[in-house]
Design an enzyme around this catalytic site. Sequence first.
Site, PDB file in Angstrom:
ATOM      1  N   LYS A   1       8.694  -0.335   5.075  1.00 45.42           N
ATOM      2  CA  LYS A   1       8.268   0.723   4.856  1.00 45.42           C
ATOM      3  C   LYS A   1       9.118   1.919   4.384  1.00 45.42           C
ATOM      4  O   LYS A   1      11.098   1.904   5.230  1.00 45.42           O
ATOM      5  CB  LYS A   1       7.868   1.912   6.322  1.00 45.42           C
TER       6      LYS A   1
ATOM      7  N   GLY B   1       0.845  -1.022   0.375  1.00 43.70           N
ATOM      8  CA  GLY B   1      -0.069  -0.042   0.144  1.00 43.70           C
ATOM      9  C   GLY B   1       0.915   1.299  -0.090  1.00 43.70           C
ATOM     10  O   GLY B   1       1.916   0.720  -0.238  1.00 43.70           O
TER      11      GLY B   1
ATOM     12  N   GLY C   1       0.933   7.828   3.960  1.00 49.72           N
ATOM     13  CA  GLY C   1       0.827   9.772   3.409  1.00 49.72           C
ATOM     14  C   GLY C   1       2.486   9.541   3.672  1.00 49.72           C
ATOM     15  O   GLY C   1       3.002  10.494   3.443  1.00 49.72           O
ATOM     16  N   PHE C   2       3.800   8.522   4.305  1.00 52.53           N
ATOM     17  CA  PHE C   2       4.572   8.946   4.598  1.00 52.53           C
ATOM     18  C   PHE C   2       5.458   8.043   3.644  1.00 52.53           C
ATOM     19  O   PHE C   2       6.896   8.093   3.678  1.00 52.53           O
ATOM     20  CB  PHE C   2       5.762   8.817   5.587  1.00 52.53           C
ATOM     21  N   GLY C   3       5.043   7.789   2.371  1.00 50.26           N
ATOM     22  CA  GLY C   3       5.850   6.558   2.091  1.00 50.26           C
ATOM     23  C   GLY C   3       4.892   4.927   1.296  1.00 50.26           C
ATOM     24  O   GLY C   3       3.833   4.854   1.742  1.00 50.26           O
ATOM     25  N   PRO C   4       5.563   4.007   0.182  1.00 50.78           N
ATOM     26  CA  PRO C   4       5.266   3.168   0.453  1.00 50.78           C
ATOM     27  C   PRO C   4       5.857   2.166   1.165  1.00 50.78           C
ATOM     28  O   PRO C   4       6.090   2.209   1.713  1.00 50.78           O
ATOM     29  CB  PRO C   4       5.968   2.771  -0.982  1.00 50.78           C
ATOM     30  N   VAL C   5       4.541   0.726   0.905  1.00 54.79           N
ATOM     31  CA  VAL C   5       4.482  -0.335   1.673  1.00 54.79           C
ATOM     32  C   VAL C   5       4.789  -0.985   1.481  1.00 54.79           C
ATOM     33  O   VAL C   5       4.234  -1.515   0.745  1.00 54.79           O
ATOM     34  CB  VAL C   5       4.052  -0.110   3.143  1.00 54.79           C
TER      35      VAL C   5
ATOM     36  N   ASP D   1      -1.359  10.225  17.091  1.00 56.77           N
ATOM     37  CA  ASP D   1      -2.146   9.964  16.102  1.00 56.77           C
ATOM     38  C   ASP D   1      -3.143   8.852  16.475  1.00 56.77           C
ATOM     39  O   ASP D   1      -2.752   7.956  15.077  1.00 56.77           O
ATOM     40  CB  ASP D   1      -0.732   9.704  14.929  1.00 56.77           C
TER      41      ASP D   1
END
Length: 781
Positions: free
Chosen positions: A493, A472, A475-479, A590
């Site tokens: 990640k 997926g 918001g801070f990069g692909p996994v 968060d």
Amino acid sequence: MLWCSSCIHVEAAHDSLKPGDSLNVTDKLCSARNKYCIWFMRQERDLAYLEIYSEDSGVVWTANSNQPYVNTSALNLSFDHSGVLKIESQFEKPMILYSPPPHSTNNNNNNTLATILDSGNFVVQQLNPDGSTKSVLWQSFDHPTSCLLPGMKLGVNHKTGHNWSLVSWTALYLPRRGPFSLEWEPKEGELNIRLRGQVIWKSGKLRNNRFQYIPKESQLMDKYSIVSNENEDYFTFTTLSEAPRQLLWIMYETGQLTGVGGKDLARADKCYGYNTDGGCQKWEIPTCRQPGDVFESRTGYPQIPDNDRSYETNKSHGIGDCRAMCWSNCSCVGFGSYYNDGTGCIFFSGKSLEGVPLVIGVDKFYYMLVKKQPQHRGMKKWIWIILSIATAALLIICPYILCLVINQRKRVLKDKRRKIKESGMQDLTASEGFIAIKDLEDDLNKGYDFKVFNYTSVMEITNKFSSENKLGQGGFGPVYKGILPSGKEVAVKRLSKTSSQGIVEFKNELKLICELQHMNLVQLIGCCIHEQERILIYEYMSNKSLDFFLFDSTRSKLLNWQKRFNIIEGICQGLLYLHKYSRLKIIHRDLKASNILLDENMNPKISDFGMARMFMPQESTVNTNRIVGTYGYMSPEYVMEGVFSTKSDIYSFGVLLLEIVSGRRNNSFYDAEHPLNLVGHAWELWNGGVCLQLVDPSLNGMFDPDEAERCIHVGLLCVEHYAKDRPNMADIISMLTNKSAAITLPKRPAFYFEKQMYEVEAISKSVESNTDFTKEISTSN
């Protein structure tokens, strides 16, 4: 003194605890004919476990396999007047074994007993006036550990989703849950043994009371039963023998399964992936292994150089894990346990350990016995002929090879430089960052179950970050999904290269996460730093994140009320640990559904500590000029004034709690008749006395009304406007799990306004993190 006065020991009956009784570490409770007893067993390092044992079979059940108690002087098993059966200690967290359901109509617990039976079953039962059993409220047979006694079940309860399966111990004297499990597969009608989820052995079909791949002589004294209906699918057995010997099945830490009389039922420890003997299953094996290669055991310690040894110090790994890791590592020729308690691994590399001199000792190690290939007649003759032909060919083509070497030298050197750059061998050398990375390795490889990976290994385990492995985009990069050489699945990640976070801050944040060790917090396995890359390696969560199920009209039906309530309890325990029991007070900042990951058993784990902040013991609130988090989950004092505390997390938890109950997002909720956000809608229903209308319609009315009302009540308390009015996590757990706990009435919640007032804002987007850390390990975004 107050605690002690509430835990005064009361002399119990021979085989039962009455309401108000307790069992301390010096007592034991034995069945009517003294076949089985329950007591606190103290092992080395003064760890205490509540266990059921017999003289013939040893330990057959452990209540707190993963939660041993250290302060044994103030430890007891109590059965209080409200009907709660629990292990409690003056200094450590209690463990609830049974608590009456909040909606129970029977408030009289005087006719309730906790009894150890001659079957080995420890039960909480209601009695009729004549002393006969009216109903069983709880039983140890529903929570198997490593032993299967006659009458116990293997299978699944379709109504509750509860699974019955055996799980091996980690080591011979360590009851913690290990890598092997024995399960009943109702569709195939077979028993399966799994190693970390992979099926390695099957029993075959049951015909004429005999399983196909279990030795006949091991089944002569057993009678099997299979039950399959709309409520449950399970397997059970009874024994035809009454002889005073081992009358149970045992799942050992090596993968071996024994039955009545200690006879072998399954030797999963001899399944290598290439053989099908005795029910072993086939799977892909390393290219360096071949059929016939096996591990043999020896007693002592091999005398080999230190540089031919490597270590795995993770105490969650037992000898079965060591065997699997050595088998998949082509350089490994043997293995043993690292710690005296049988956990951790020592791996031996180099040449074969056959015939290697041993240091005399009691330790057992395993070495690879390679199958010798047969020599065929005339083989030596053909070898000489082939060598002669090869030599002649080499002399002919040598000039041509020399020419190729000279002409292609520049291209080889260029390719070499490119490969060195790709593998990260020159990253950050001769820079101040290089020193910080070396410090990071020194700090985190010592004292934590944590590894600093090089960039090459990360590329290998993710297949060079291939699109097929992508799980997926957060918001801070692909996994990406990755598979370690040991076979363990991980989530990788890859953080954005535009992050402003430096190595020092990254290091501090990693050290913070490594300090957090709790079953309801996601485990960070390692990291990688390469030039501008920041890569995090987490444990892989097969069921993705909570929002993947909760907010989907089809998948939400898989979350029945019991699973939702268990998820709520797990989140509570994780937050309680962060706020109170971790070494430093941690504020997550968060908390939301996408940051709650679910394992294969739908147990929740809190993830994403990129925005987390540490509090010193003397601090209660902190101010910040940079607001981070997700709108809709942030408390009013944080959004408006930049003030955050543990009560900020409580507000986020309250929103999340209402989302779990309703199955709808706070930020995208809309009701034509009530144009409010989810919090406001819940408040309106509460004031109208119809709060249960908030419950997710996909449950089709199949939920506990009292539990649901308590969840909504607590959720509204958590989202109150003023932080001081919100409860803490300990109070929340008490209110959710204790029906008799007093609960104040909620006040008008914060952010209670109509939806059109904030619909124009991009409220579903997360505010940019000050640390640019991980956002969510899920595939739902």
